[in-house]
Design an enzyme around this catalytic site. Structure first.
Site, PDB file in Angstrom:
ATOM      1  N   GLU A 219      12.939  -4.686   5.786  1.00  0.00           N
ATOM      2  CA  GLU A 219      12.381  -4.926   6.954  1.00  0.00           C
ATOM      3  C   GLU A 219      12.114  -4.491   8.001  1.00  0.00           C
ATOM      4  O   GLU A 219      11.641  -5.067   8.719  1.00  0.00           O
ATOM      5  CB  GLU A 219      11.339  -5.795   6.452  1.00  0.00           C
ATOM      6  CG  GLU A 219      10.688  -5.621   4.825  1.00  0.00           C
ATOM      7  CD  GLU A 219       9.620  -7.538   4.727  1.00  0.00           C
ATOM      8  OE1 GLU A 219      10.139  -8.419   6.240  1.00  0.00           O
ATOM      9  OE2 GLU A 219       9.052  -7.474   4.240  1.00  0.00           O
ATOM     10  N   LYS A 362      -2.774  -9.255   2.087  1.00  0.00           N
ATOM     11  CA  LYS A 362      -1.554  -7.767   1.377  1.00  0.00           C
ATOM     12  C   LYS A 362      -2.828  -6.950   0.556  1.00  0.00           C
ATOM     13  O   LYS A 362      -2.476  -7.427  -0.445  1.00  0.00           O
ATOM     14  CB  LYS A 362      -0.330  -8.094   1.049  1.00  0.00           C
ATOM     15  CG  LYS A 362       0.572  -8.926   1.674  1.00  0.00           C
ATOM     16  CD  LYS A 362       1.408  -9.200   0.729  1.00  0.00           C
ATOM     17  CE  LYS A 362       2.366 -10.156   1.167  1.00  0.00           C
ATOM     18  NZ  LYS A 362       4.235 -10.722   1.124  1.00  0.00           N
TER      19      LYS A 362
END
EC number: 4.2.1.11
Length: 458
Positions: A219, A362
């Site tokens: 990430e 999400k």
């Protein structure tokens, strides 16, 4: 959700999916939707590494000869051969009807037949095409037409920027998955990202000086070979100061423990790779009970400027999460990710049991934009905070930036200040800030409405 008045120009005329790659070089699904008006919507779906048991199914080919089983040809075929024929002719402005048609076509509780990746790619592409057909920015279309807020004033989200990676997102000894900075003292979106960028580079310089590697995790955060959560937190505090900011007042810390990843279901213990310091809670065998884990997390919040803890206990340890919320939830944001998997019914259960005070959102955990909005609405009704989130396997698709603004969630978690698939979301937010002008507010500390943060001096 969306208008059901069929305009000939809003008819879906073509749907086409194809295989692309995510930020890890793993196949994922892209989709193009065309309308009679000539407007086109394009979308790409992400993929997670640390996934909740209750997530909607991401369909993979499981053919070891193709991408080691990670191909998505079956999901692509499901869009082109199964979904497209059923949706062509439908009104793109009626998102709920479109999404429900796909859910009915799949007819499984977790989208296992067609694949959440297939369904989500179409769902997002339809919403993008519809926004263009209305000559509207995506965030405005989602807010006004899909959520029904009918407002011209928006909230720009406080970013949670992942600066140190561990757990399933990095090849190091740190058990906790993410260590993030939140520029809560900023007054504007661009100021928040400036603070984050400067802190990120200050951290890089500190790591270099100490001979620690500055390789990046999935990430975009650094993945130094530190052993303890405390080591990561110590150097983060130092980096914030080095960048010229005050820990807590200007920049606070958020952590994603991702505790399910190191929870032993049989032993009912949280087992650390290299163990936490032996003198903490007199832990034996480098493992903690649920009660000890709560005490450990509480201790961290007293020592470090931590404002938010995500998945502090296992996704199946609902009692433990409840106790964590009771213990520190009055002043610390307790976020449930794997616990709820963006599922409205699980969120309702969490609300009833006071399991957390916040939820991570999400898109690909549930598999359609309309279901995602339904889950957000459950959280809003309960006065829970909502954090819109990326996945570790991302693409250049920036839908989540628009969704965070559209739903007025006030927080977004989308990676570090490196890797273009992460930066794309921040750059989109910078553009939205300019587009909105004085109609876009960055709330900073005021984003927290259901907790009362305590003063913290360090």
């Amino acid at each position: 959700m969306g208008s059901s008045n069929l305009n000939i120009n809003s008819k879906i005329t073509d749907i086409f999916a194809y295989q692309v790659f995510d930020s890890r070089g793993v196949p994922t699904v892209a989709c193009v939707v065309k309308l009679a008006s000539g407007h086109v919507g394009e979308a790409m779906v992400p993929s997670g590494a640390s996934t909740g048991e209750k997530e909607a199914i991401e369909l993979r080919d499981n053919d070891p000869k193709n991408y080691f089983g990670k191909g998505v040809n079956e999901a692509v075929d499901n869009v082109n051969k199964v979904i497209a024929p059923k949706l062509i002719g439908l009104n793109a402005f009626d998102q709920l009807t479109v999404d429900q048609a796909m859910i009915k076509l799949d007819n499984t509780p977790n989208k296992a037949k067609l694949g959440a990746n297939a369904i989500l790619s179409v769902s997002l592409a339809v919403s993008k095409a519809a926004a263009k057909a209305q000559n509207s920015s995506l965030f405005q279309y989602i807010s006004n037409k899909l959520i029904g807020l009918n407002t011209t004033n928006f909230v720009l989200p406080v970013p949670m920027l992942n600066v140190i990676n561990g757990g399933a997102h990095a090849d190091n000894y740190i058990d906790f998955q993410e260590f993030m900075i939140m520029p809560l003292g900023a007054k504007k979106m661009h100021e928040a990202l400036k603070m984050a960028s400067e802190t990120f580079h200050a951290l890089q310089n500190l790591l270099k000086k100490r001979g620690l590697n500055t390789n990046k995790g999935d990430e975009g955060g650094f993945a130094p070979n530190l052993k303890l959560a405390e080591d990561a937190l110590d150097i983060m505090v130092e980096a914030i100061k080095l960048a010229g900011y005050k820990p807590w007042d200007d920049i606070a810390i958020a952590i994603d423990v991702a505790a399910s990843e190191f929870y032993d279901e049989d032993k009912k213990l949280y087992v650390f790779k290299k163990g936490i310091k032996a003198n903490i809670l007199n832990a034996k065998d480098w493992s903690l009970t649920s009660k000890e884990m709560i005490a450990y997390l509480e201790k961290l919040t007293k020592k470090y400027p931590i404002i938010s803890i995500e998945d502090g206990l296992s996704e199946n340890d609902w009692e433990g999460m409840n106790q964590l919320t009771k213990t520190i939830g009055s002043h610390i944001q307790i976020v449930g990710d794997d616990t709820y998997c963006t599922n409205a019914e699980l969120a309702k259960k969490g609300v009833a049991q006071n399991t957390t005070n916040s939820i991570l959102i999400k898109l690909n955990q549930i598999g359609s934009i309309s279901e995602t909005i339904q889950t957000i609405e459950v959280a809003k009704k309960a006065n829970w905070s909502q954090v819109i989130s990326h996945r570790s396997g991302e693409t250049e698709d920036t839908t989540i930036a628009d969704l965070a603004v559209a739903a007025q969630t006030g927080q977004i978690k989308t990676g570090s200040m490196s890797r273009s698939e992460r930066i794309a979301k921040y750059n989109r937010l910078l553009y939205i800030e300019i587009e909105l002008g004085d109609k876009g507010k960055y709330l900073g500390w005021n984003t927290f409405t259901n907790i009362k943060p305590k003063n913290f001096n360090i």
